[in-house]
Design a protein around this motif. Structure first.
Motif, PDB file in Angstrom:
ATOM      1  N   THR A 136       8.948  29.227  92.691  1.00 13.66           N
ATOM      2  CA  THR A 136       7.671  29.850  92.351  1.00 13.66           C
ATOM      3  C   THR A 136       6.955  30.261  93.630  1.00 13.66           C
ATOM      4  O   THR A 136       7.402  29.951  94.738  1.00 13.66           O
ATOM      5  CB  THR A 136       6.798  28.878  91.565  1.00 13.66           C
ATOM      6  OG1 THR A 136       6.573  27.697  92.363  1.00 13.66           O
ATOM      7  CG2 THR A 136       7.475  28.468  90.263  1.00 13.66           C
ATOM      8  N   SER A 151       2.940  30.594  95.384  1.00  8.77           N
ATOM      9  CA  SER A 151       1.501  30.366  95.278  1.00  8.77           C
ATOM     10  C   SER A 151       0.744  31.437  96.045  1.00  8.77           C
ATOM     11  O   SER A 151       0.941  31.608  97.241  1.00  8.77           O
ATOM     12  CB  SER A 151       1.147  28.984  95.844  1.00  8.77           C
ATOM     13  OG  SER A 151      -0.252  28.773  95.797  1.00  8.77           O
ATOM     14  N   GLN A 176      -3.098  29.539  93.871  1.00 13.38           N
ATOM     15  CA  GLN A 176      -3.127  28.549  92.790  1.00 13.38           C
ATOM     16  C   GLN A 176      -3.054  27.111  93.261  1.00 13.38           C
ATOM     17  O   GLN A 176      -3.173  26.193  92.467  1.00 13.38           O
ATOM     18  CB  GLN A 176      -1.981  28.812  91.802  1.00 13.38           C
ATOM     19  CG  GLN A 176      -2.054  30.144  91.078  1.00 13.38           C
ATOM     20  CD  GLN A 176      -1.302  31.231  91.812  1.00 13.38           C
ATOM     21  OE1 GLN A 176      -1.042  31.143  93.006  1.00 13.38           O
ATOM     22  NE2 GLN A 176      -0.939  32.281  91.095  1.00 13.38           N
ATOM     23  N   HIS A 193      -0.385  25.434  94.795  1.00 14.12           N
ATOM     24  CA  HIS A 193       0.884  24.749  94.553  1.00 14.12           C
ATOM     25  C   HIS A 193       1.176  23.674  95.599  1.00 14.12           C
ATOM     26  O   HIS A 193       1.752  22.625  95.267  1.00 14.12           O
ATOM     27  CB  HIS A 193       2.052  25.749  94.551  1.00 14.12           C
ATOM     28  CG  HIS A 193       2.013  26.716  93.416  1.00 14.12           C
ATOM     29  ND1 HIS A 193       2.948  27.713  93.251  1.00 14.12           N
ATOM     30  CD2 HIS A 193       1.151  26.845  92.376  1.00 14.12           C
ATOM     31  CE1 HIS A 193       2.673  28.415  92.165  1.00 14.12           C
ATOM     32  NE2 HIS A 193       1.574  27.917  91.627  1.00 14.12           N
ATOM     33  N   THR A 250       5.623  33.874  90.593  1.00 17.02           N
ATOM     34  CA  THR A 250       4.548  33.324  89.774  1.00 17.02           C
ATOM     35  C   THR A 250       3.875  34.420  88.968  1.00 17.02           C
ATOM     36  O   THR A 250       3.393  35.403  89.525  1.00 17.02           O
ATOM     37  CB  THR A 250       3.509  32.619  90.658  1.00 17.02           C
ATOM     38  OG1 THR A 250       4.123  31.458  91.228  1.00 17.02           O
ATOM     39  CG2 THR A 250       2.298  32.187  89.859  1.00 17.02           C
ATOM     40  N   SER A 281       3.983  28.484  86.564  1.00 18.25           N
ATOM     41  CA  SER A 281       4.421  27.653  87.684  1.00 18.25           C
ATOM     42  C   SER A 281       4.393  26.163  87.398  1.00 18.25           C
ATOM     43  O   SER A 281       5.344  25.451  87.706  1.00 18.25           O
ATOM     44  CB  SER A 281       3.586  27.974  88.924  1.00 18.25           C
ATOM     45  OG  SER A 281       3.850  29.283  89.367  1.00 18.25           O
ATOM     46  N   GLN A 288      -9.143  27.786  88.352  1.00 20.30           N
ATOM     47  CA  GLN A 288      -8.419  28.803  87.605  1.00 20.30           C
ATOM     48  C   GLN A 288      -9.239  29.296  86.409  1.00 20.30           C
ATOM     49  O   GLN A 288      -9.309  30.500  86.119  1.00 20.30           O
ATOM     50  CB  GLN A 288      -7.083  28.247  87.115  1.00 20.30           C
ATOM     51  CG  GLN A 288      -6.056  28.047  88.203  1.00 20.30           C
ATOM     52  CD  GLN A 288      -5.330  29.343  88.548  1.00 20.30           C
ATOM     53  OE1 GLN A 288      -5.685  30.416  88.098  1.00 20.30           O
ATOM     54  NE2 GLN A 288      -4.302  29.239  89.363  1.00 20.30           N
TER      55      GLN A 288
END
Length: 473
Positions: free
Chosen positions: A189, A191, A194, A196, A231, A236, A363
């Motif tokens: 994935t 990031s 986000q 991660h 992603t 994810s 988010q």
């Protein structure tokens, strides 16, 4: 989009009919068909819909090609269903909250297959709604409305419910110990804001007992990451996180024989718990980190253990997961100018297990800002004759600013997902899916006594003022 809703005498849904025309631009590019598909598949939303007829068409135009935007068809589906429910409540004379309660899919019905083929694995829609109403002080609205009217403003409110599907395709994650006992996560994935590096490290630290600060993330580097899909689609944490769990479990299984050898025990007598291997029935134990370091010893180990400790895992979105939640919005509308002010906004989300509340809230806040922007401000405009884009700069395309948004009051109602090993559901698009119908329904609740029962997005001051001064046709 156009829709129709049929109810029985008790306010229970009998059936829905919906059709949509999607302007896809001059040609299809990338995943442009995703919104066309999912705007139909999620129309039943969180409700029992015994009969359903849906149809969608893609229309080519002399404009730029389109592609998926945050939500990708889910906001359109939820918007139609929630607007229909509020309209039905007003026409039939049922409280907007009550009409939803009567039609929610009960938690006892899970897993539940919708008429469009989705299978919801979990959800407590009524309980999530109750929590949202409590936080929003739903019962105190009358006093706030009276205060607004004293200042010449119209106050409205709305409760809506959303559900969406998250995750698509498969992906791969790796875990690698180095000789010092530090761990590298090699992520398929990617990031781009986000968090991660934080979330993945939290999970690995909990599963393997490695200090958080000794875990690093590698992503997006083709010289180190052999494969990855990236992603999108809120994938994810469910796909990457579940693949990471598979890698962690494989790593423990790989380390167990060496741990048993070092503690002079049979592998079958060794268990792993809280970051340590333990010999059952004894006080002998050894941290995984120490076992990992032992894999790099220059001498003294049987050849079958090799050198180094690493493992990989994979996961696929088969099936997807279904985050859901309740939104409550209260607005004030100035009937003299059409200006809308969002006074309060409350969201209670079921995103399964919440790994990092701060990141989840971030988010949701971002999604709310985008959804509110769609409801109140944002509009792509083209010249009808030439297809020339007229809103190509931020001088022409209105974006929400910080002072357009209220403080968001967010909470979580955790109902673990049953279709992945870590119980998570997506969170990246949740706010953008639920916000547009919530804001529009709240505005219409404020304006309904003035004869306004419909508004198209964006609900700009000019559009609202025009509806107030122009009799409905």
């Amino acid at each position: 989009m156009q829709g129709e809703l049929a109810l029985d005498e008790a306010g229970k849904i009998l059936g829905m009919r919906a059709q949509a025309l999607h302007a896809v631009g001059a040609y299809i590019v990338g995943a442009a068909m995703v919104p066309v598909l999912y705007s139909l598949k999620l129309i039943p939303s969180a409700y029992v819909v015994p009969s359903l007829h849906v149809m969608s068409r893609a229309v080519f135009t002399n404009t730029s090609p389109t592609g998926p935007y945050r939500g990708a068809g889910r906001p359109e589906a939820v918007y139609l269903t929630e607007r229909l429910l509020d309209r039905a409540a007003a026409v039939v004379g049922i409280d907007p909250v009550e009409i939803r309660r009567r039609n929610f899919i009960p938690a006892t019905a899970m897993p539940y297959q919708t008429p469009t083929g989705f299978v919801y694995d979990s959800g407590e829609f009524a309980a999530t709604t109750d929590r949202c109403l409590e936080i929003a002080d739903w019962k105190g609205f009358a006093a706030r409305r009276a205060a607004s009217e004293k200042r010449g403003k119209r106050r409205g409110r709305a409760l809506t419910y959303y559900i969406e599907d998250c995750g698509v395709f498969n992906d791969r994650m790796e875990l690698r110990f180095d000789p010092s006992g530090n761990v590298t996560i090699v992520a398929g994935t990617f990031s781009h804001g986000q968090g991660h590096a934080t979330t993945y490290a939290q999970m690995v630290s909990e599963w393997l007992g490695v200090p958080f600060e000794n875990i690093r993330l590698v992503q997006g580097d083709t010289s180190q990451v052999s494969f990855g899909r990236g992603t999108y689609a809120s994938r994810s944490v469910m796909i990457g996180g579940s693949a990471l769990k598979a890698a962690a479990d494989a790593l423990v299984d790989k380390a167990r024989p060496l741990a048993a050898h070092l503690m002079e025990a049979a592998p079958a007598d060794v268990v792993f718990k809280e970051g340590k291997f333990q010999v059952v029935g004894t006080d002998r134990s050894m941290a995984l980190v120490d076992v990992a370091r032992a894999f790099y010893r220059p001498v003294g180990l049987p050849k079958q253990f090799g050198i180094g400790l690493e493992a990989n895992g994979a996961w696929s979105a088969e099936p997807q997961n279904f985050p859901n939640g309740a939104h409550v919005c209260e607005v004030e509308v100035d009937p003299e100018t059409g200006e809308v002010a969002i006074d309060r906004y409350v969201v209670v989300d079921d995103v399964g297990r919440v790994i990092n509340p701060l990141i989840c809230e971030g988010q949701i806040q971002g999604g709310l800002a985008q959804g509110i922007g769609q409801a109140l401000f944002e509009q792509i405009a083209y010249d009808r004759e030439s297809g020339q884009l007229l809103s190509g700069t931020f001088a022409d395309y209105c974006m929400p600013r910080a002072d357009d948004l209220p403080p968001f009051d967010l909470d979580f109602h955790e109902v673990l997902c049953r279709t992945n090993p870590i119980g998570v559901k997506g969170v990246g698009e949740a706010g953008s899916v639920g916000a547009p119908p919530t804001v529009i329904n709240a505005i219409l609740d404020a304006l309904r006594p003035l004869g306004v029962d419909h508004l198209d997005m964006p609900a700009t001051p000019a559009r609202i003022w025009e509806r107030l001064v122009t009799p409905a046709k």
